[in-house]
Design an enzyme around this catalytic site. Structure first.
Site, short mmCIF file in Angstrom:
data_model
loop_
_atom_site.label_atom_id
_atom_site.label_comp_id
_atom_site.label_asym_id
_atom_site.label_seq_id
_atom_site.Cartn_x
_atom_site.Cartn_y
_atom_site.Cartn_z
N GLY A 3 32.63 48.73 46.55
CA GLY A 3 33.53 49.17 45.48
C GLY A 3 33.46 48.23 44.29
N GLY B 51 34.80 48.92 40.27
CA GLY B 51 36.19 49.07 39.86
C GLY B 51 36.65 47.96 38.93
CD GLN B 52 42.11 46.65 36.25
OE1 GLN B 52 42.74 47.06 37.23
NE2 GLN B 52 42.71 46.30 35.13
CG LEU B 53 39.35 42.72 42.00
CD1 LEU B 53 39.85 41.51 41.22
CD2 LEU B 53 40.11 42.86 43.32
CG ASP C 162 31.13 51.93 42.82
OD1 ASP C 162 32.14 51.21 42.91
OD2 ASP C 162 31.17 53.12 42.46
CG ASP D 129 30.34 57.72 51.14
OD1 ASP D 129 31.43 57.12 51.21
OD2 ASP D 129 30.22 58.94 51.38
CE1 TYR E 127 45.97 50.95 46.87
CE2 TYR E 127 48.00 50.17 45.87
CZ TYR E 127 46.66 49.99 46.15
OH TYR E 127 46.02 48.86 45.72
CE LYS F 8 45.18 48.34 49.15
NZ LYS F 8 43.83 47.77 49.36
#
Length: 321
Positions: A8, A11-13, A34, A52, A142, A146
């Protein structure tokens, strides 16, 4: 030498963390992955593979063939998007984590990093200076995923000795990536609107205070946690992490010191209910004590830095009227 796999990464992070890890460990030691083939252009500084994370065999083959020693598992469906696709969010968030933890056990990986979130807290959690150990009754898919993920991390550490480490991120704000479907994303979009000299419509109420963090501090915290000696890590579910707390009105006023004509209005939507279930400030004293965490940025410092650097990443485009 460590061989690091980032899942991943686009992404933003992930996009910023991958760059920092390549600088720290060497470009040849980092593999960014990704689901999105188009993300390849972001990673000219290291190897990139389309992956994936739900394809367990492909993931296992990559870990085995590349002799991976560390995994940073960042792929997830975020809070606002998760409420629109709850079953998909649960399946992706949980199945992918369990796949990574199983691979860490099977191949005796050195370390695993998995991000948690303040979304693990719920409406019955104390909202001010939320403690490290406290009741957690999340009411979003979400947050539920978590919370469950934190317990799985704890389980794999206790049962199998997997050195898994985690941070409960507050809302993350950066200028190098666009918003990705989170409830705190208004604090990213607002800077784009200010620079474009457009009025900003906020999907939260003006007085909704939430814990936030500037991306350089999030990267710093992640790397410091992962570089800390194993014996220093006393929390194996996930560490509370704090940077700053502010409201939409306060970030607006911070931007107004640079752009006095900037305008805002407020049209709360379904994300307001999500935000109302989260803390307004976080007690991260355990992270400060165990591995000497401390943030570098406050709200005004962050605003000045974003307004200075954002145009280089996203040239201004005014909306057509």
């Amino acid at each position: 030498m460590e061989k690091i796999l980032i899942i991943g990464a686009a992404g933003q992070l992930g996009s910023e963390l991958t760059k920092s890890l390549a600088e720290l460990h060497g470009q040849e030691q980092v593999i960014a992955t990704d689901l999105n083939e188009q993300a390849r252009s972001k990673f000219d500084f290291c190897r990139f593979e389309v992956l994936d994370v739900m394809n367990q065999e492909a993931l296992r083959s990559l870990v085995k063939n590349e002799k991976i020693t560390q995994i940073y598992h960042l792929a997830a469906v975020l809070s606002a998007t998760g409420e629109q696709k709850p079953l998909f969010a649960w399946k992706l968030n949980m199945d992918s984590l369990l796949s990574v933890l199983e691979l860490a056990r099977e191949f005796t990986l050195n370390k695993v990093y998995w991000p948690s979130s303040i979304a693990v807290f719920g409406p019955n959690t104390p909202k001010t200076n939320t403690p490290q150990f406290v009741v957690k009754e999340p009411n979003t898919v979400y947050g539920i995923s978590k919370q469950a993920g934190e317990q799985w991390c704890q389980y794999y550490f206790e049962k199998y000795g997997v050195d898994v480490r985690s941070l409960r991120y507050p809302g993350l704000i950066g200028y190098k990536s666009l918003p990705g479907g989170g409830t705190t994303d208004y604090a990213v979009e607002i800077y784009h609107k200010a620079l474009a000299q457009e009025k900003f419509t906020c999907f939260l109420k003006e007085d909704t205070s939430l814990p936030m963090m500037y991306m350089p501090d999030a990267i710093k915290a992640t790397i410091e946690l992962m570089e800390a000696p194993k014996e220093s890590i006393q929390v194996r579910s996930s560490y509370n992490l704090a940077g700053m707390s502010f409201t939409p009105k306060e970030i607006f006023e911070s931007i107004q010191t640079h752009y006095p004509d900037f305008e805002i209005d407020y049209q709360p939507d379904f994300r307001q209910q999500i935000a109302d279930s989260w803390p307004d400030s976080i007690d991260d004293s355990r992270a400060r004590m165990d591995w000497n965490w401390s943030p570098d940025y406050d709200l005004n410092q962050m605003t000045a830095d974003i307004l200075k650097n954002l145009p280089a990443y996203f040239p201004l485009k005014k909306e057509k009227v």
